[in-house]
Design an enzyme around this catalytic site. Sequence first.
Site, PDB file in Angstrom:
ATOM      1  N   HIS A   1       0.806  -1.197   0.080  1.00 33.18           N
ATOM      2  CA  HIS A   1      -0.004  -0.187   0.032  1.00 33.18           C
ATOM      3  C   HIS A   1       0.828   1.243   0.003  1.00 33.18           C
ATOM      4  O   HIS A   1       0.394   2.523  -0.244  1.00 33.18           O
ATOM      5  CB  HIS A   1      -1.088   0.047   1.249  1.00 33.18           C
ATOM      6  CG  HIS A   1      -1.855  -1.018   1.143  1.00 33.18           C
ATOM      7  ND1 HIS A   1      -3.312  -0.807   0.790  1.00 33.18           N
ATOM      8  CD2 HIS A   1      -1.935  -2.485   1.330  1.00 33.18           C
ATOM      9  CE1 HIS A   1      -4.008  -1.999   0.746  1.00 33.18           C
ATOM     10  NE2 HIS A   1      -3.308  -2.881   0.921  1.00 33.18           N
TER      11      HIS A   1
ATOM     12  N   ASP B   1       3.469   9.521  -1.107  1.00 36.60           N
ATOM     13  CA  ASP B   1       2.352   8.714  -0.585  1.00 36.60           C
ATOM     14  C   ASP B   1       1.931   7.519  -1.512  1.00 36.60           C
ATOM     15  O   ASP B   1       1.899   7.834  -2.629  1.00 36.60           O
ATOM     16  CB  ASP B   1       1.032   9.466  -0.333  1.00 36.60           C
ATOM     17  CG  ASP B   1       0.177   9.246   0.606  1.00 36.60           C
ATOM     18  OD1 ASP B   1       0.235   7.924   1.304  1.00 36.60           O
ATOM     19  OD2 ASP B   1      -0.366  10.157   1.115  1.00 36.60           O
TER      20      ASP B   1
HETATM   21  O1  F6P Z   1      -1.001   2.201   4.350  1.00 35.01           O
HETATM   22  C1  F6P Z   1       0.082   2.332   5.092  1.00 35.01           C
HETATM   23  C2  F6P Z   1      -0.589   2.047   6.818  1.00 35.01           C
HETATM   24  O2  F6P Z   1       0.511   1.696   7.450  1.00 35.01           O
HETATM   25  C3  F6P Z   1      -1.589   0.905   6.599  1.00 35.01           C
HETATM   26  O3  F6P Z   1      -0.814  -0.373   6.530  1.00 35.01           O
HETATM   27  C4  F6P Z   1      -2.325   0.919   8.073  1.00 35.01           C
HETATM   28  O4  F6P Z   1      -3.592   0.544   8.124  1.00 35.01           O
HETATM   29  C5  F6P Z   1      -2.418   2.580   8.009  1.00 35.01           C
HETATM   30  O5  F6P Z   1      -1.181   2.988   7.208  1.00 35.01           O
HETATM   31  C6  F6P Z   1      -2.172   3.229   9.444  1.00 35.01           C
HETATM   32  O6  F6P Z   1      -1.137   3.113  10.027  1.00 35.01           O
HETATM   33  P1  F6P Z   1      -1.043   2.409  11.636  1.00 35.01           P
HETATM   34  O7  F6P Z   1      -1.605   0.915  11.315  1.00 35.01           O
HETATM   35  O8  F6P Z   1       0.319   2.225  11.813  1.00 35.01           O
HETATM   36  O9  F6P Z   1      -1.865   3.098  12.407  1.00 35.01           O
END
Ligand code: F6P
Length: 492
Positions: A157, A365
């Site tokens: 992602h 991003d």
């Molecule tokens: O898309 C990147 C990401 O790390 C996802 O895997 C995750 O759901 C989101 O950002 C939010 O980050 P975190 O899980 O560290 O709060």
Amino acid sequence: MARLIVVSNRVSIPARGDDRRAGGLEVALREVLRKHAGAWFGWSGHVVSAGETTTTQLEVDGRSYITTDLTEEDFEEYYNGFANRVLWPILHYRMDLAEYSRRDLTGFLRVNDYFAQEIHKIIEPDDLVWVHDYHLIPLAKALRERGHANRIGFFLHTPLPPAEILTALPRHERFFPALAHYDLIGFQTETDCSNFARYLATECKLPSRDLRTFLFNGRSLQLSVFPVGVNTEEFGQWAERGQRSAFARRVSGSLSGREMIIGVDRLDYSKGIVSRMEAFERLLIASPEWRNRVTYLQITPRSRSRIREYIEMDQLVSATAGRINGRHGEADWTPIRYVNRTYARSALAGLYRRARAGLVTPLRDGMNLVAKEYIVAQNPDDPGVLVLSRFAGAAAECEGAILVNPYDIDAVAEALAFALTMPLEERKKRHAASMRRLRSNDIRDWGDRFLEALAVADQEMSLFANLPQSSLPRMASDRPIATARAGSHSLT
Ligand code: F6P
């Protein structure tokens, strides 16, 4: 169709009302599980003492949600440590911020191995496995070591930087090549995909005919691009309804007829929030006619708040908003409203529709769904304008957006002035162009596209029919990852 096992660090369980904090990954995966029967496995979000971890299974609408706890040590080494203090900055082109330690890498591999052990208990030979994001890069390898020959796909992602940056990770040659154990790897953009193809070809010397299909260990590895989209119909309806909600009316009323610019981002250095606030300040200086006529609402839930860079960011963004408000504000006007709260996406939809401009200027991003959601939320007869960083994956599809270089603060300020004064006809034309692209890549088809490609991934083996197996290299990472959960091992 075969059963689908989705694996990601975060799991969003509909019955728990997790919609509120859901990021792009969870939103996308929820759509996938709406269509495909199966299970979603990941972290429960709970951190417990060693020896007290439990794995829980919940059934909702015929889908299983299986979540497991992390210990304090796991949370520190796997999540705060290697995933978010090393991989996250490197994947976002910020190798200067990466703080590598062998201890964190060992913890990271240990948790991946533990996830594999838990999945091993439920997996059946026909299951399709779809793993998500950088937290779980070595998971396929750990499953293969347990003898699972299932089709296993991976979707990243985040962005994937060029080989010159990937190789800055100490022992990268033992880490990133573990991805070759997947059958299919999906990326958000062509750039991400080509960067990894070049890494596999130059650093790992994997044979390939077209830089999209590689041969590894007698299996084929397919690379492809599947940009994450949005549910255009549902989000559009939320926005239409949301603008009439009591919440949106209250916010709108509080603006006293002023225009609104909106930004919504998790608090993260990759989002460029400080430069964005400075660009808004430049607008107020360069175009004083906008003073007291526009309010910039920046909604920024706090994130990863045990990590030093995030604590520093928090202070810096608050200080910047305070400085700008102190310098330019009036007794009856606060130029920047800075809010560290999480709002449901359906509530945000109504605010997007009210905002004359959406300001999405990450320094880097993977995709950025806020950009797409802002466009989808607009009233087609009087749409707002998106100012979007060229370094967001969404830039490839948001054709009607004003694309900016987020490092050029004057240019972002000019783009804002342009957005706020753009004639209706041009706004409509730009909005329609973006909508055409977004509708053709709706999130409801995203999962199908990936899973169809995963189902036929190994048919590409024919490309290598004439290649002698003896000519194939053996990669450094192609050794067991020995990491019992209780033990502590290094990679060597
Ligand atoms: O898309 C990147 C990401 O790390 C996802 O895997 C995750 O759901 C989101 O950002 C939010 O980050 P975190 O899980 O560290 O709060």
